[in-house]
Design an enzyme around this catalytic site. Structure first.
Site, PDB file in Angstrom:
ATOM      1  N   GLY A  75       1.997   3.498  -5.867  1.00  0.00           N
ATOM      2  CA  GLY A  75       3.288   4.148  -6.037  1.00  0.00           C
ATOM      3  C   GLY A  75       3.358   5.439  -5.260  1.00  0.00           C
ATOM      4  CD  GLU A  76       1.366   9.470  -6.353  1.00  0.00           C
ATOM      5  OE1 GLU A  76       1.015  10.028  -5.290  1.00  0.00           O
ATOM      6  OE2 GLU A  76       0.680   9.515  -7.385  1.00  0.00           O
TER       7      GLU A  76
END
Length: 346
Positions: A310-311
C-alpha cells in the site's frame, strides 16, 4: 471546485496521432523491434498525454478509515491509519524511503480519517465511513464531493508543476471495501475477488468473505458506480477515483498502484471510458482480484513482485523503470543514424 459531471464531459481521448508517432520512433531506434515490451506502449502513451515530461513527480496518498473494521475483518484497528498518515508527512513511511531514491515527492491527504491530524491536510467531508454491513457506507452527495476532491488535488498538483502523479492510499479495512466493489462491478462471487489483505488467517478470510457477501445481498440492487461507492465503498477509493479522473481532465499521467488503486481506477473508468488511456500501470499486486481488474481496464502491469504494502509503494517502484525506458526513447540512435538496415516486422 470543479463539478464532476462537467469534468466527465470534458475528458478527451489521448492524442492517437502522437501515440502512433511515438510508436514509429520506437520502431526506428537501433534495437530489436518491440524489445522494450510493454514499456514501449507506456512511454508512447505518456508522449501522447504530455510530450513525455515526467521530471517532476509525486505520490498522492489518500487516507481514510472504514467502519467495516468493526466486523473484525482486519488484523489491526483504525488507529493505525492516522499513525501511518502522519509518518508519511514526517517522511518516515516505506513509500517515502522509496520515493527519495527516485526524486519523487510524497503528499498525504486526510479524505476521511476517523480523527483529525494537526499535520495531515484535511480534505474530508466525513470522519470515516459507516459500517456497510449495517447501513450505507457513505451518503451519495459525499461520494460525489470526495471524487471532486480527488480531481481538485490533481489540479493543485499540476499548478505546482507536477507532471506525473502516483496514487497511494492508507486506510485500515480498505481491501474489504475494494473486494465488495469488485464483486459488484465484475458480477463475481465475493470468494473470487477477496484476499487476506494485511495478514488475515484462513479463518479470518472466510469471515471477511461472509461479511462482504451478506452486505452485498443487503444492499442489492445497485444502480450505478456512485451507488456502489455509496453502499459499500470507501472515502479513499472515492478520492482516488477523482485522481484518475483529474489526471485525464488535466492531461497528466497517473500511475495506478495496487488493488485499492486499481478498484478506484475501475470506478473512474466506469464513469468515463476515456480515463483508461491516462492510467500508467505499475505492478500486479498480491490480491487475487488485481489481474481481473487489469484485464477490465485493458492495461498491463509490468512489475510482478507479489507486493501488498500500500501507500503507493508499487506505483513508486515503476518510476525508475519509466526513467530508463524514456532515456532509451529520447537518446538512442536510429538505424539510419548508425547506417544499418532496419528490422522488418515479420
Amino acid at each position: 471546485m470543479l463539478n464532476l459531471s462537467d469534468v466527465i464531459k470534458n475528458i478527451e481521448p489521448i492524442d492517437n496521432n502522437k501515440y502512433l508517432s511515438a510508436q514509429n520512433r520506437w520502431d526506428s531506434i537501433a534495437k530489436p523491434l518491440k524489445s522494450m515490451g510493454e514499456f514501449e506502449n507506456i512511454i508512447s502513451t505518456i508522449i501522447a498525454i504530455n510530450g513525455g515530461n515526467i521530471d517532476k513527480r509525486c505520490v498522492a496518498v489518500m487516507c481514510a478509515d472504514n467502519g467495516i473494521v468493526a466486523q473484525n475483518v482486519t488484523q489491526t484497528d483504525s488507529s493505525v491509519t492516522k499513525i501511518v498518515a502522519e509518518n508519511i508527512i514526517n517522511h518516515k513511511a516505506s513509500v517515502c524511503n522509496m520515493a527519495k531514491i527516485c526524486n519523487t515527492d510524497v503528499f498525504a491527504y486526510d479524505v476521511g480519517m476517523n480523527t483529525d491530524s494537526k499535520i495531515v491536510p484535511n480534505y474530508k467531508y466525513m470522519n470515516g465511513t459507516n459500517d456497510f454491513s449495517k447501513t450505507n457506507s457513505i451518503p451519495r452527495d459525499i461520494v460525489i464531493k470526495t471524487i471532486e476532491t480527488g480531481i481538485k488535488i490533481v489540479g493543485e498538483l499540476k499548478e505546482k508543476g507536477y507532471n506525473l502523479i502516483a496514487t497511494g492510499e492508507m486506510g485500515i479495512g480498505n481491501t474489504t471495501t475494494s473486494s465488495a466493489i469488485t464483486s459488484v462491478m465484475l458480477n463475481l462471487p465475493v470468494s473470487e475477488v477477496t484476499g487476506k489483505g494485511a495478514g488475515l488467517s484462513d479463518s479470518g478470510l472466510l469471515h471477511k468473505i461472509d461479511i462482504i457477501t451478506a452486505a452485498i445481498q443487503k444492499h442489492s440492487p445497485f444502480d450505478d458506480v456512485i451507488d456502489i461507492l455509496s453502499k459499500v465503498g470507501g472515502l479513499d477509493i472515492c478520492a482516488m477515483c477523482g485522481v484518475f479522473l483529474g489526471g485525464a481532465y488535466y492531461k497528466t499521467p497517473v500511475i495506478m498502484d495496487g488493488f485499492i488503486s486499481a478498484v478506484s481506477a475501475m470506478c473512474a473508468y466506469n464513469l468515463c471510458n476515456n480515463v483508461n488511456r491516462y492510467i500508467i500501470p505499475s505492478h500486479l499486486s498480491k490480491e487475487k482480484a488485481m489481474k481481473l481488474i487489469a484485464e477490465k481496464l485493458n492495461i498491463t502491469p509490468v512489475i510482478f513482485a507479489n507486493m501488498a504494502l500500500g501507500e503507493g509503494a508499487g506505483a513508486v517502484s515503476v518510476i525508475p523503470l519509466l526513467d530508463m525506458a524514456l532515456s532509451i526513447y529520447k537518446n538512442m540512435p536510429t538505424f539510419k543514424d548508425i547506417k544499418i538496415e532496419e528490422y522488418i516486422p515479420l
